[in-house]
Design an enzyme around this catalytic site. Sequence first.
Site, PDB file in Angstrom:
ATOM      1  N   HIS A  76      56.030 -69.513   4.269  1.00 25.51           N
ATOM      2  CA  HIS A  76      57.101 -70.367   3.769  1.00 25.51           C
ATOM      3  C   HIS A  76      58.411 -70.036   4.473  1.00 25.51           C
ATOM      4  O   HIS A  76      58.580 -68.947   5.030  1.00 25.51           O
ATOM      5  CB  HIS A  76      57.249 -70.194   2.263  1.00 25.51           C
ATOM      6  CG  HIS A  76      56.104 -70.780   1.500  1.00 25.51           C
ATOM      7  ND1 HIS A  76      56.057 -70.797   0.140  1.00 25.51           N
ATOM      8  CD2 HIS A  76      54.956 -71.378   1.925  1.00 25.51           C
ATOM      9  CE1 HIS A  76      54.942 -71.382  -0.262  1.00 25.51           C
ATOM     10  NE2 HIS A  76      54.255 -71.740   0.812  1.00 25.51           N
ATOM     11  N   GLU A  78      61.340 -69.354   3.318  1.00 22.38           N
ATOM     12  CA  GLU A  78      62.029 -68.194   2.746  1.00 22.38           C
ATOM     13  C   GLU A  78      61.410 -66.894   3.251  1.00 22.38           C
ATOM     14  O   GLU A  78      62.112 -65.942   3.583  1.00 22.38           O
ATOM     15  CB  GLU A  78      61.962 -68.236   1.209  1.00 22.38           C
ATOM     16  CG  GLU A  78      62.514 -69.506   0.605  1.00 22.38           C
ATOM     17  CD  GLU A  78      61.473 -70.615   0.416  1.00 22.38           C
ATOM     18  OE1 GLU A  78      61.706 -71.474  -0.466  1.00 22.38           O
ATOM     19  OE2 GLU A  78      60.449 -70.638   1.129  1.00 22.38           O
ATOM     20  N   CYS A 104      58.883 -71.155  -4.187  1.00 26.51           N
ATOM     21  CA  CYS A 104      57.701 -71.027  -5.036  1.00 26.51           C
ATOM     22  C   CYS A 104      57.720 -69.656  -5.702  1.00 26.51           C
ATOM     23  O   CYS A 104      58.589 -68.823  -5.407  1.00 26.51           O
ATOM     24  CB  CYS A 104      56.433 -71.197  -4.197  1.00 26.51           C
ATOM     25  SG  CYS A 104      56.098 -69.807  -3.089  1.00 26.51           S
ATOM     26  N   CYS A 107      57.513 -66.688  -3.159  1.00 23.59           N
ATOM     27  CA  CYS A 107      58.797 -66.460  -2.502  1.00 23.59           C
ATOM     28  C   CYS A 107      59.838 -65.929  -3.480  1.00 23.59           C
ATOM     29  O   CYS A 107      60.672 -65.097  -3.110  1.00 23.59           O
ATOM     30  CB  CYS A 107      59.285 -67.741  -1.830  1.00 23.59           C
ATOM     31  SG  CYS A 107      58.296 -68.191  -0.383  1.00 23.59           S
TER      32      CYS A 107
END
Length: 147
Positions: A76, A78, A104, A107
Amino acid sequence: MSRPSWDEYFMALAQLVARRSTCLRRQVGSVIVKDRRALSTGYNGAPTGLPHCSEVGCLREGVPPGERHELCRGLHAEQNAVIQAATFGVSVQGSTLYSTHQPCSVCAKMIVNAGIKKIVVKSGYPDGLARQILDEAGIHVELYKEP
C-alpha cells in the site's frame, strides 16, 4: 495566481504520486510531512523488481474492498512511504501523513508504530477496524476538503 494552502499543496503531491500506481482497482498516493517538509512518498504497487498487477493481473478479483488485505501482491502507498523513509534513515516520528484514501487496518497499525500523529485523507475506505485502531491510538484523521 494564489498560492495553495499547505493542505492543498501536500494533497496535490499525494494525488501526483498516486498516478505512479500500478494497481488495477485503486490508485493511492501518500506523502509523509513534518514541519511543512515532504519526507517521503509512496504509491501502491508490487515490491521492487517484481511484476506489477498491471502486468500479471489482480489477485483481489471478487474480494470486497476493506477485506482480506493479504490477498494482494502489492504494497500500500502508506507502507511504501514508511519503508522509503526507513530506507533513507528518515524518522517519521511526529509527522503527518497525507493520503488520497483512508488507510486500511494493516497500514493503520504500521502508522501507529511509526509514530505518525495525524492523517489527512481525500476519501474514505470501508475498514472500520482501521478507524478504531487510529482512534484508540489518538491519531487524528481529517477529511481533506477541496478549496
